[in-house]
Design an enzyme around this catalytic site. Sequence first.
Site, PDB file in Angstrom:
ATOM      1  CG  ASN A 290      -2.270   0.580   0.942  1.00  0.00           C
ATOM      2  OD1 ASN A 290      -2.400   1.497   0.137  1.00  0.00           O
ATOM      3  ND2 ASN A 290      -3.293   0.050   1.604  1.00  0.00           N
ATOM      4  CG  HIS A 291      -0.396   4.892  -1.602  1.00  0.00           C
ATOM      5  ND1 HIS A 291       0.407   5.056  -2.703  1.00  0.00           N
ATOM      6  CD2 HIS A 291      -1.666   4.793  -2.070  1.00  0.00           C
ATOM      7  CE1 HIS A 291      -0.340   5.064  -3.795  1.00  0.00           C
ATOM      8  NE2 HIS A 291      -1.599   4.901  -3.432  1.00  0.00           N
ATOM      9  N   GLY A 292       2.864   4.403   1.440  1.00  0.00           N
ATOM     10  CA  GLY A 292       3.468   4.794   2.704  1.00  0.00           C
ATOM     11  C   GLY A 292       2.926   6.142   3.146  1.00  0.00           C
TER      12      GLY A 292
ATOM     13  CD  GLN B 112       5.337   9.243   2.330  1.00  0.00           C
ATOM     14  OE1 GLN B 112       5.854   8.534   3.203  1.00  0.00           O
ATOM     15  NE2 GLN B 112       4.586  10.318   2.624  1.00  0.00           N
TER      16      GLN B 112
END
Length: 235
Positions: free
Chosen positions: A131-133, A144
């Site tokens: 997933n996105h950071g 991210q």
Amino acid sequence: MSETRFQVLRRRLVNEAIQQGWRRVRKAGGIAPGTMAADRFGTFGDGSIVGFPTATLYGEKQMHIGEETLIGCWATLAAGYTPEQTTVPPRALVIGDRCVIGLRCGIVAHESIEIDDDVWFGQDVFITDANHGFDDLDIPIGQQLGPHQPVRIGSGSWIGHGAVILPGSQIGRHVIVAAGSVVRGEVPDYSVVGGVPAKVIRTRTRDDDRTRPDAHPELRPRGEYAFSRSKLTGR
């Protein structure tokens, strides 16, 4: 102004031609063994099909689909971040035998998503292993990258409509995931889970088995699925 008889007839004929044409296009466009589209997959089992049209499809070389598996139309199947990525593991997405992936489902594998045999999805299910950071407050979240965390779904499980399976999920065998649930973490075998985040509601036991010999003999399994190929084709 009402339509003339000729206008009504023309409208009916045009509509029927479009309906029949679209059915033929969908049938001809399905990805099945022997098509060039199936050859682009790492493995594409006998009797399997990916319905046409797809929503997004790339990274097929890193995908492996077992036998007699049905993937519905408008599915998203992706291996890696972009079609040009060259560092995707060779078995980023593995789907077993006799699985059913419903309409509009999305499976986005960056390193490892494994779906065992006989797993059925409802519609609009989404799974990803990354997933996105969001740790850096100065960088937009969309720029991210989060950690890659393998996902596995055990054999015989049922994933309900609209469920979301997050990175790192390890779902056991014969698990029921309620519609609309968001799953993360480990789910034991034979569990029923639901909610946001999903929690174990109960654990199925032999006492729940309505098809055991001493209960409801009319419901005993007959050795094939309700929607098996033999029932649909007569073969």
